[in-house]
Design an enzyme around this catalytic site. Structure first.
Site, short mmCIF file in Angstrom:
data_model
loop_
_atom_site.label_atom_id
_atom_site.label_comp_id
_atom_site.label_asym_id
_atom_site.label_seq_id
_atom_site.Cartn_x
_atom_site.Cartn_y
_atom_site.Cartn_z
N GLY A 106 48.13 36.67 46.21
CA GLY A 106 48.37 36.93 44.80
C GLY A 106 48.29 38.41 44.45
O GLY A 106 47.38 39.10 44.88
N SER A 107 49.23 38.89 43.68
CA SER A 107 49.29 40.33 43.41
C SER A 107 50.24 40.61 42.26
O SER A 107 50.69 39.69 41.57
CB SER A 107 49.74 41.07 44.68
N ARG A 108 50.57 41.89 42.06
CA ARG A 108 51.36 42.29 40.89
C ARG A 108 52.16 43.54 41.22
O ARG A 108 51.76 44.35 42.06
CB ARG A 108 50.39 42.59 39.74
#
Length: 218
Positions: A186-188
């Site tokens: 999970g990241s951005r």
């Protein structure tokens, strides 16, 4: 099709699954429910690893008048902010959050010249945290073309992401929609665009990397 960054993980997951299947069949001959549980769990691990490193083929329609989404995910931020690392002035920030089930390939949002590429070690706050863009492990990349000038995108690690892969090097000529890197778990990704750039997405919209038009100049 799977991303090259997943080669080692897929190999290890395949070996692990094969070993669990073989050993459970050999040693657990009477307790059927236990053997089945272990085998299903091992297969699920393999499926999760395979789906995480998937790299769907996408033929981007090159358009110098558009900025496309660099990643798959949900648009969580559209606002005017002060960008303090490279531009040191106000920009429009568009942020896309990736959950663990999204494709995690990073793609170039525009074609152009890489003007800046830098890795920053840092924390692992949850990716949607307001301070994640400044305090988490991240890479900052600036690409410039004639239509938009310089745009900045930032790969940001999340609470689970422990490795960011960035292929952009200063002086490279890059092509819109092609492989720019990978973020594990999970990241951005934040985009910083010039003030006045016409934004083509809305909050909570689902973005598809290399396909969804984030901004467009007529």
């Amino acid at each position: 099709m799977f991303h090259k960054e997943g080669t080692a993980s897929i190999f290890l997951a395949t070996i692990f699954t094969a070993v669990v299947l073989l050993l459970s069949d050999y040693f657990i001959t009477e307790t059927t429910w236990l053997r089945m549980t272990l085998q299903i769990a091992a297969l699920l691990v393999l499926i999760i690893v395979l789906q995480f490193f998937r790299n769907p083929k996408r033929s981007a329609v090159l358009d110098s008048n558009t900025i496309v989404a660099p990643v798959d995910g949900k648009v969580v931020v559209i606002e005017e902010v002060y960008e303090s690392e490279y531009f040191k002035d106000k920009r429009i920030q568009v942020s896309i959050f990736m959950s663990p089930i999204n494709v995690h390939v990073t793609r170039y949002a525009i074609s152009g010249l890489v003007k800046f590429s830098k890795y920053h070690p840092g924390k692992f706050l949850v990716a949607w945290h307001p301070k994640a863009s400044e305090e988490n492990e991240r890479t900052t990349i600036v690409v410039e073309n004639e239509t938009f000038g310089a745009i900045l995108y930032r790969q940001i690690a999340g609470a689970l992401a422990k490795r960011i892969v960035n292929y952009a090097k200063e002086g490279m000529q890059v092509i819109q929609g092609t492989d720019a890197g990978f973020i594990k778990f999970g990241s951005r990704v934040d985009l910083f665009l010039p003030i006045g750039t016409p934004i083509n997405v809305v909050l909570n919209q689902k973005a598809i990397g290399g396909k969804t038009v984030i901004a467009k100049k007529e």
